[in-house]
Write a protein that holds these residues in place. Sequence first.
Motif, mmCIF file in Angstrom:
data_model
loop_
_atom_site.group_PDB
_atom_site.id
_atom_site.type_symbol
_atom_site.label_atom_id
_atom_site.label_comp_id
_atom_site.label_asym_id
_atom_site.label_seq_id
_atom_site.Cartn_x
_atom_site.Cartn_y
_atom_site.Cartn_z
ATOM 1 N N GLY A 41 -28.014 -49.796 -4.564
ATOM 2 C CA GLY A 41 -29.454 -49.922 -4.456
ATOM 3 C C GLY A 41 -30.129 -48.778 -3.711
ATOM 4 O O GLY A 41 -31.268 -48.430 -4.019
ATOM 5 N N THR A 42 -29.434 -48.199 -2.742
ATOM 6 C CA THR A 42 -30.034 -47.095 -1.998
ATOM 7 C C THR A 42 -30.289 -45.903 -2.916
ATOM 8 O O THR A 42 -31.391 -45.338 -2.933
ATOM 9 C CB THR A 42 -29.127 -46.686 -0.821
ATOM 10 O OG1 THR A 42 -29.020 -47.788 0.081
ATOM 11 C CG2 THR A 42 -29.692 -45.488 -0.088
ATOM 12 N N ILE A 43 -29.283 -45.527 -3.683
ATOM 13 C CA ILE A 43 -29.460 -44.411 -4.619
ATOM 14 C C ILE A 43 -30.516 -44.778 -5.663
ATOM 15 O O ILE A 43 -31.323 -43.934 -6.077
ATOM 16 C CB ILE A 43 -28.115 -44.038 -5.295
ATOM 17 C CG1 ILE A 43 -27.081 -43.596 -4.242
ATOM 18 C CG2 ILE A 43 -28.309 -42.941 -6.344
ATOM 19 C CD1 ILE A 43 -27.411 -42.332 -3.502
ATOM 20 N N ALA A 44 -30.539 -46.038 -6.059
ATOM 21 C CA ALA A 44 -31.540 -46.484 -7.034
ATOM 22 C C ALA A 44 -32.945 -46.323 -6.459
ATOM 23 O O ALA A 44 -33.844 -45.788 -7.122
ATOM 24 C CB ALA A 44 -31.276 -47.933 -7.422
ATOM 25 N N SER A 63 -33.205 -48.575 3.397
ATOM 26 C CA SER A 63 -32.960 -47.432 2.506
ATOM 27 C C SER A 63 -34.257 -46.731 2.142
ATOM 28 O O SER A 63 -34.247 -45.541 1.796
ATOM 29 C CB SER A 63 -32.251 -47.892 1.238
ATOM 30 O OG SER A 63 -33.057 -48.786 0.509
ATOM 31 N N LEU A 64 -35.366 -47.439 2.213
ATOM 32 C CA LEU A 64 -36.642 -46.814 1.866
ATOM 33 C C LEU A 64 -37.040 -45.776 2.911
ATOM 34 O O LEU A 64 -37.614 -44.740 2.583
ATOM 35 C CB LEU A 64 -37.725 -47.887 1.713
ATOM 36 C CG LEU A 64 -37.434 -48.910 0.597
ATOM 37 C CD1 LEU A 64 -38.419 -50.065 0.654
ATOM 38 C CD2 LEU A 64 -37.460 -48.244 -0.773
ATOM 39 N N LYS A 65 -36.712 -46.042 4.154
ATOM 40 C CA LYS A 65 -36.958 -45.041 5.200
ATOM 41 C C LYS A 65 -36.095 -43.820 4.952
ATOM 42 O O LYS A 65 -36.521 -42.674 5.118
ATOM 43 C CB LYS A 65 -36.639 -45.623 6.578
ATOM 44 C CG LYS A 65 -37.762 -46.459 7.127
ATOM 45 C CD LYS A 65 -37.646 -46.580 8.655
ATOM 46 C CE LYS A 65 -38.787 -47.432 9.180
ATOM 47 N NZ LYS A 65 -38.665 -47.733 10.595
ATOM 48 N N LYS A 66 -34.836 -44.075 4.589
ATOM 49 C CA LYS A 66 -33.941 -42.962 4.263
ATOM 50 C C LYS A 66 -34.540 -42.141 3.126
ATOM 51 O O LYS A 66 -34.550 -40.912 3.157
ATOM 52 C CB LYS A 66 -32.590 -43.521 3.796
ATOM 53 C CG LYS A 66 -31.489 -43.426 4.806
ATOM 54 C CD LYS A 66 -30.119 -43.576 4.167
ATOM 55 C CE LYS A 66 -29.716 -45.010 3.971
ATOM 56 N NZ LYS A 66 -28.292 -45.150 3.568
ATOM 57 N N ALA A 67 -35.048 -42.850 2.114
ATOM 58 C CA ALA A 67 -35.631 -42.163 0.957
ATOM 59 C C ALA A 67 -36.796 -41.282 1.386
ATOM 60 O O ALA A 67 -36.900 -40.125 0.982
ATOM 61 C CB ALA A 67 -36.083 -43.182 -0.083
ATOM 62 N N ALA A 68 -37.671 -41.830 2.246
ATOM 63 C CA ALA A 68 -38.830 -41.057 2.697
ATOM 64 C C ALA A 68 -38.372 -39.818 3.463
ATOM 65 O O ALA A 68 -38.962 -38.737 3.344
ATOM 66 C CB ALA A 68 -39.727 -41.928 3.567
ATOM 67 N N ASP A 69 -37.307 -39.962 4.222
ATOM 68 C CA ASP A 69 -36.745 -38.841 4.978
ATOM 69 C C ASP A 69 -36.173 -37.791 4.011
ATOM 70 O O ASP A 69 -36.604 -36.626 3.987
ATOM 71 C CB ASP A 69 -35.667 -39.406 5.920
ATOM 72 C CG ASP A 69 -34.946 -38.353 6.740
ATOM 73 O OD1 ASP A 69 -34.993 -37.162 6.390
ATOM 74 O OD2 ASP A 69 -34.300 -38.730 7.743
ATOM 75 N N VAL A 70 -35.240 -38.218 3.169
ATOM 76 C CA VAL A 70 -34.589 -37.297 2.226
ATOM 77 C C VAL A 70 -35.622 -36.560 1.382
ATOM 78 O O VAL A 70 -35.530 -35.348 1.194
ATOM 79 C CB VAL A 70 -33.634 -38.067 1.291
ATOM 80 C CG1 VAL A 70 -33.123 -37.171 0.173
ATOM 81 C CG2 VAL A 70 -32.470 -38.634 2.087
ATOM 82 N N LEU A 71 -36.611 -37.286 0.873
ATOM 83 C CA LEU A 71 -37.568 -36.688 -0.067
ATOM 84 C C LEU A 71 -38.583 -35.771 0.606
ATOM 85 O O LEU A 71 -39.441 -35.194 -0.058
ATOM 86 C CB LEU A 71 -38.306 -37.796 -0.837
ATOM 87 C CG LEU A 71 -37.442 -38.617 -1.810
ATOM 88 C CD1 LEU A 71 -38.196 -39.847 -2.292
ATOM 89 C CD2 LEU A 71 -37.010 -37.766 -2.999
ATOM 90 N N GLY A 72 -38.484 -35.641 1.924
ATOM 91 C CA GLY A 72 -39.354 -34.698 2.632
ATOM 92 C C GLY A 72 -40.717 -35.274 2.972
ATOM 93 O O GLY A 72 -41.592 -34.566 3.470
ATOM 94 N N ILE A 73 -40.912 -36.562 2.677
ATOM 95 C CA ILE A 73 -42.185 -37.230 2.979
ATOM 96 C C ILE A 73 -42.257 -37.554 4.472
ATOM 97 O O ILE A 73 -43.315 -37.517 5.075
ATOM 98 C CB ILE A 73 -42.306 -38.567 2.194
ATOM 99 C CG1 ILE A 73 -41.787 -38.457 0.768
ATOM 100 C CG2 ILE A 73 -43.698 -39.147 2.262
ATOM 101 C CD1 ILE A 73 -42.628 -37.670 -0.150
ATOM 102 N N GLY A 74 -41.128 -37.915 5.033
ATOM 103 C CA GLY A 74 -41.068 -38.304 6.441
ATOM 104 C C GLY A 74 -41.133 -39.818 6.599
ATOM 105 O O GLY A 74 -41.877 -40.492 5.896
#
Lengths: 554, 554
Positions: free
Chosen positions: B173-176, B226-237
């Motif tokens: 789900g995290t990668i999704a 995982s959504l926080k991780k996503a925001a971090d990875v994607l450069g959004i913060g």
Amino acid sequence: MAANNRTADASLESLHRIFTVPEAPDSTLGLIEKELSENLNEFLRTHIAATEKPLAEIEKDFSDAGIPEVPSFVSEHTQFLLNKLVAQSVHTAAPTFIGHMTSALPYFMMPLSKIMIALNQNLVKIETSKAFTPLERQVLGMLHKLIFNQNESFYQQWMHSADHSLGAFCSGGTIANITALWVARNAALQPDGDFTGVGQQGLLRAMKHYGYDDLAILVSERGHYSLKKAADVLGIGRDSLIAIKTDDNNRIDLDELQSTLTDLNHKNIKPFAIIGIAGTTETGNIDPLDQLADIAAEHQCHFHVDAAWGGATLMSNKYRHLLKGIERADSITIDAHKQLYIPMGAGMVIFKNPELMTAIEHHAEYILRKGSKDLGSHTLEGSRSGMAMLLYASMNIISRPGYELLINNSIEKAHYFAQCIEQHPDFELVTCPELCLLTYRYVPENTQQALQQATPEQRDILLELLNDLTQFIQKRQRESGKSFVSRTRITPEKWQRKPTTVFRVVLANPLTTTEILENVLIEQQQLAQQSTISLPEIVKLTEEIIEKRAKNDR
Amino acid sequence: MAANNRTADASLESLHRIFTVPEAPDSTLGLIEKELSENLNEFLRTHIAATEKPLAEIEKDFSDAGIPEVPSFVSEHTQFLLNKLVAQSVHTAAPTFIGHMTSALPYFMMPLSKIMIALNQNLVKIETSKAFTPLERQVLGMLHKLIFNQNESFYQQWMHSADHSLGAFCSGGTIANITALWVARNAALQPDGDFTGVGQQGLLRAMKHYGYDDLAILVSERGHYSLKKAADVLGIGRDSLIAIKTDDNNRIDLDELQSTLTDLNHKNIKPFAIIGIAGTTETGNIDPLDQLADIAAEHQCHFHVDAAWGGATLMSNKYRHLLKGIERADSITIDAHKQLYIPMGAGMVIFKNPELMTAIEHHAEYILRKGSKDLGSHTLEGSRSGMAMLLYASMNIISRPGYELLINNSIEKAHYFAQCIEQHPDFELVTCPELCLLTYRYVPENTQQALQQATPEQRDILLELLNDLTQFIQKRQRESGKSFVSRTRITPEKWQRKPTTVFRVVLANPLTTTEILENVLIEQQQLAQQSTISLPEIVKLTEEIIEKRAKNDR
């Protein structure tokens, strides 16, 4: 539902049975499992169809988007899978399948995998993985030691430290590369005063705070495509993954790297990561890692080495010198499902400094609490299976010297094949093997001569025709199903950096014999003769060039 | 090396044997496999130690960072794994293990997994997966239809289209979630005139081009980490993942969402994605998806639904109405390794519009060529295994009505357990089950009464003590090994949004009986009495409050 006496209606009771009643040994699935356990190679050989069926035909069997409203008997469905899926899958373990980075697997992987799947641990947290967590931490430590060879007290201190991590086990090299560059980006734009870091505040604020006009990642033009994906995902942009040209051995051109860095500096662009490749995907070459480490240190860049393919070479005392300098990397990608012979889905990223991964640390209320040893606080992925167990077992059962034998054998087989190609009048070796990869193509002897004598225009036409011919042979060979090599396009110095289609061969399967390799060349030569367009035109143009030259010489 | 007569020295010949000679049926590994095939539940019950061993003890067995220089016999190493790893792993399939999102697995998963692993396909490209590629595309189509129910011609047109994709199969789900938000970000900042898109040019240039001051993603405070991780990875913060408060049913507060959107608008911040949750990780509640779809449409945001847990509810005709509005989502995350009963490592993201994933499309020279049907051109991951086969088989063997029975049974069991808790004088149900999750805690009957009569200061002290007690009971219960519930901290309206530690129960295992649930409460009540600090203090303070109130009443 599991047993053969199941009725077709789905009652809760019958559903309970599928969770409690095993497949009988004489059921279809039981028999297949037995067959598979007794002789895997034979199972694959007899159940996978040798000749290729058009994809459009296969798709017809997988065209219904509806989820069945009526349950299937396990045995019936298994038969369907055998006929329609297994039969049309790819025999990636075949010793004649030398086109991609697949191989036969050690036999003990099958029963061990079954144990792993039966245990169904989730490595994201201790509560669903327990001993698998220290095991995975040990595996990461073992790889760390293989690369960096720190002393025992280092591993005593860090391997099982709750707040640290020597790396991350993940589904593959792509996630490993993304993780490494994520860490590098977050470390380059780390918290500083009021600024709480790029991970927290995002790229826009990070750039403002640090006053950079842009970021850049540098890698040779042979960099794996996952790096572009990483630059995209991380918000850097694919354009900011700068491809440095390579020398004739597919190694990064250090002068161009240096001048690019100077240039970026003048433009106020921060190069936060330099990537060295240890085993390019297409040609298996290794960048000069030691010099890259010097340059990365000079420019205060994170130094990442993508050793997804070549990392396993460190197991070989004989060949590990090829990767000299890798011990100076900040992070390294290694795929266990490549030359460590683990089934698909086992990648790793290893960090030299155990503190570095704190740049991406995260927590939650119900797991990953601060101070817990949950591995999930330092991984890009969340829930993960216990794949590390397979690598752990393999390193124990095969041992380092066993892996060395496998690695040495692969490299030496590639050297042997390169020799065969060079000695054959009608083939041209395009890239020499440094590890166990090489590229080559079929060029009739006369044409090799004609290429030397041709005008630039004639040469371009010939090269174009040879590209077509290579593609034709490769496709035919795949379709006929006897053996498989892949193809790619590279830009050799020798051919004025023009895109050149080549056969690509990867020789990691220990069961591939020299006889198989010799037969691949024989088959390709025969297939070339079946070309009704490219080859005749090549022959015609070759004759024209040679005749003209002969005329001129007279 | 595979056979018992192997000598300890690793010769190339002996290494060849591990690739060609199977485990004998009477070898240690062969016997284990047999035991496992004959009665998996019994194997797990007898081989996994019931009581907990301290982690520090377990770590001692996994403390050497050296890769062995001497090979191990398969049988010896297997014995080690049984004693040290399997024994100390977690019985995630136990019907008494109701703390996390794990369950027993259908029996046919074991032999099918073995076939999958033996085939060792790589789904990144057709050349190493063949029929597995159309199979995976069909599985994505089946999930797409389950959610969006488009007509047959839609699936005819798109399911097998080379340049399109209905989603991506991934490790979880995290990668999704990351993939969905990656697509959303790239679509929001797509190519436009000279600007070639955020994927190509990066966030900095994208923001300049579009003139936004910042980006934002909105989700309720129950959003998965995982959504926080996503925001971090994607450069959004992470700061730009805005957590909207929830109502007392853990559902996003729509008024606050609207006012936040208005506020962002005034600040020139682009909210590019709104996320609805279909089954929060901690409480299993579902956001009002239909209304979220309206709001997302109004603000031209990508509407993503994280249905990693709850998505499988769509299989139930009886309960799918709970997810009403999900069919209006742009993208959806579903984990097959959760309520679709597939082994660990099977996530999916599904996109309503087959064109949307072109926002992250990528190509390479040796694979993923334009026009190829290689799945790898639309996935975050690279090499991937053939896990989709297990879901495919499961959907055929269990069928939609079979899954419905499993889902209904889970939900109804949760309702039953909620009733038990509510009827028990010494327990407090904190969140009611909407799906099969609920949270509760142990609060002696008197203390429940005292909490009503306490001063704010006394209440705070009591709540603090109850948090300690809940933690104490949960840890003891885990250690004693009879049953397992997890714990988390939530902020119920009822307790003035103070962080409240609760037991968290997930009832997806079809083998969990009502008797087990009743025993969990009995055990927890008994364990509470073992608390030598929290409970005595709670009792003391309770008595004080009640006596004082009684005195005042007199």
